[in-house]
Design an enzyme around this catalytic site. Structure first.
Site, PDB file in Angstrom:
ATOM      1  N   HIS A 204      22.829  76.552  63.332  1.00 12.66           N
ATOM      2  CA  HIS A 204      23.854  75.682  62.943  1.00 12.66           C
ATOM      3  C   HIS A 204      24.473  74.525  64.039  1.00 12.66           C
ATOM      4  O   HIS A 204      24.774  73.610  63.822  1.00 12.66           O
ATOM      5  CB  HIS A 204      24.891  75.890  61.714  1.00 12.66           C
ATOM      6  CG  HIS A 204      25.680  75.011  60.858  1.00 12.66           C
ATOM      7  ND1 HIS A 204      25.498  73.496  61.022  1.00 12.66           N
ATOM      8  CD2 HIS A 204      26.046  75.024  59.504  1.00 12.66           C
ATOM      9  CE1 HIS A 204      25.987  72.932  60.069  1.00 12.66           C
ATOM     10  NE2 HIS A 204      26.241  73.874  59.209  1.00 12.66           N
TER      11      HIS A 204
ATOM     12  N   ASP B   8       8.203  66.261  51.052  1.00 15.88           N
ATOM     13  CA  ASP B   8       6.808  66.212  50.608  1.00 15.88           C
ATOM     14  C   ASP B   8       5.916  66.484  51.923  1.00 15.88           C
ATOM     15  O   ASP B   8       5.711  65.376  52.799  1.00 15.88           O
ATOM     16  CB  ASP B   8       6.341  65.007  49.763  1.00 15.88           C
ATOM     17  CG  ASP B   8       5.139  64.762  49.319  1.00 15.88           C
ATOM     18  OD1 ASP B   8       4.316  65.713  49.614  1.00 15.88           O
ATOM     19  OD2 ASP B   8       4.677  63.792  48.864  1.00 15.88           O
TER      20      ASP B   8
END
Length: 465
Positions: free
Chosen positions: A167, A388
């Site tokens: 992070h 995608d």
């Protein structure tokens, strides 16, 4: 008659590999900003995406496609292929851009997408088999890879993409930028990604002497921090709450008139769940409880130096609302909502981001209080459900677990209605009480809605007369 045999999920992992950038990248040292370099961000944030079999992609192996795309993407995001070094005595993190690469694991599962059920939410089934690293709110990130990827083929021809990234290197928006570039290369894009990555961490680095111009209550210790009703030894349960159009309408009707139209779905649901969760946990009336929210500095110009397009570092600050448990539960929902809105407004003021960077530097990465604190993150606009690789949109895209924060996710109920899914992790008795608190709160809102509709109908009849 004997019941059908129960499928035992299993995943066969190949050996870990290091995937390096596809071409040589600069060797250099890069400093993190004072927003990146916080102890609370020293963990690997997970993201997991499930994809169904796509007949049009038969003959293409998602493992090979994504592995090649990772290598190409690292050419542009080359610091991710390096390693953190810790400077002494300050413990300041710096990236040594070594080009060593990131961890990549190829795996095969014995189960099909349909075996996972109709609705996925954190914790997703067998997440520990679909991620490289154990899920934890803390991690040793120094001298270790900064990105871990596992691609698991499913028995039905679908696959799972699991990722864990430190992070300190990127926030949610930065991770989405990396993921978007990754899918572009997986789908055959050549050259540079549509949005080219920008480092420029000096924009959110403290100036010396650091000028702290705001009160940063998000880091202020709570009274009696050891006094909490939650313990790591508790037996935890999970429940996913759904907020569709009718639930949002019920909450909006309970909002004060001046906040009714202006409050977002996130505002309404977060304030409502904070209040319900506090009641379910049965804190003492005088106990101070907090609501912490992430505020993205990219959304508005919250900085004298705007964060440039392509910046993938952490550009988040925390907004904090605070109240005694007794006051929060005794007063109506509108009070909790107003506290939330005011907290977001404070964190959105110009100069707040710089002040937070200066505060973190001056206090040498202060600890983040967790006791009696409800941490919420909005992922409904993140775009994970549009990721995608060429096989179409995922069935689920989001965090693998709910270890630290409560996430607002895109979701659907059993009837297929789109809305907000809020997965909660709490001790089992508390979850049962929370379900009842939520039901009562929404019922009160529905009663208001029906009463308002009835008044509207009476007005219509009178007008006709």
């Amino acid at each position: 008659m004997a019941g059908a045999p129960t499928l035992v999920f299993s995943v066969r992992r190949r050996e870990r590999q290091l995937v390096a950038p596809a071409r040589p990248t600069p060797y250099e040292f890069k400093m993190l900003s004072d927003i990146d370099d916080q102890d609370i961000l020293r963990f690997n944030r997970s993201g997991i995406l499930f994809y169904r079999h796509n007949p049009s992609m038969d003959g293409r192996d998602p493992v090979k496609v994504i592995k090649a795309a990772v290598s190409e993407t690292l050419v542009h995001f080359y610091p991710l292929a390096g390693r953190f070094r810790e400077l002494r005595p300050t413990r300041k993190l710096v990236v040594e851009c070594t080009g060593e690469g990131v961890v990549f694991v190829e795996a095969d599962a014995n189960f099909r997408m349909d075996d996972l059920g109709t609705s996925l939410a954190p914790p997703v089934p067998c997440y520990d088999m679909l991620l490289c690293e154990p899920e934890s709110p803390t991690a040793d990130v120094v001298d270790r890879p900064l990105l871990f990827v596992q691609v698991t083929r499913l028995a039905c021809g679908g696959f799972v993409f699991g990722m864990q990234i430190c992070h300190c290197m990127a926030d949610g928006s930065g991770i989405m930028q990396f993921m978007t570039a990754l899918t572009e290369f997986a789908r055959g894009v050549t050259g540079a990604p549509t949005v080219q990555p920008v480092w420029e961490r000096e924009l959110l680095t403290a100036r010396w002497p650091p000028a702290i111009t705001r009160d940063h209550l998000e880091y202020a210790p709570l009274p009696d921090p050891g006094k909490d009703v939650l313990s790591p030894t508790d037996a935890y349960a999970h429940h996913a709450f759904f907020f569709g159009a009718s639930e949002i309408a019920a909450l909006r009707l309970q909002a004060p008139a001046d906040l009714r139209a202006a409050s977002s779905r996130f505002d309404l649901v977060s304030a409502f769940m904070w209040r319900c969760r506090t009641a379910a946990l049965r804190y003492d009336p005088g106990d101070v409880v907090r609501l912490h929210m992430f505020v993205n500095a990219r959304v508005r110009n919250r900085s004298k130096q705007p964060v440039p397009r392509g910046y993938y570092g952490n550009a988040i600050v925390f907004a904090v609302a605070s109240a005694s448990a007794g006051e929060l539960c005794r007063r109506p929902f509108g009070h909790a909502l107003r506290l939330l809105v005011e907290a977001k407004a404070r964190a959105s003021e110009e100069g707040y981001v710089q002040s937070m960077a200066n505060f973190n530097a001056a206090h040498r990465r202060p600890p983040f209080p967790k006791a009696r604190t409800y941490l919420v993150s909005d992922m409904t606009q993140a775009g994970l459900m549009a990721i995608d690789f060429g096989w179409g949109k995922p069935v689920y895209g989001g965090p693998a677990t709910t270890m630290l924060a409560t996430f607002h996710l895109e979701g659907r109920n059993e009837a297929g209605e789109a809305g907000i899914m809020v997965p909660i992790r709490l001790p089992n008795p508390v979850i049962h009480r929370l379900i009842q608190e939520v039901k009562m709160g929404l019922t009160a809102g529905a009663a208001l809605h029906n009463a308002e509709a009835s008044v509207g109908a009476d007005d219509f009849v009178l007008a006709k007369l």
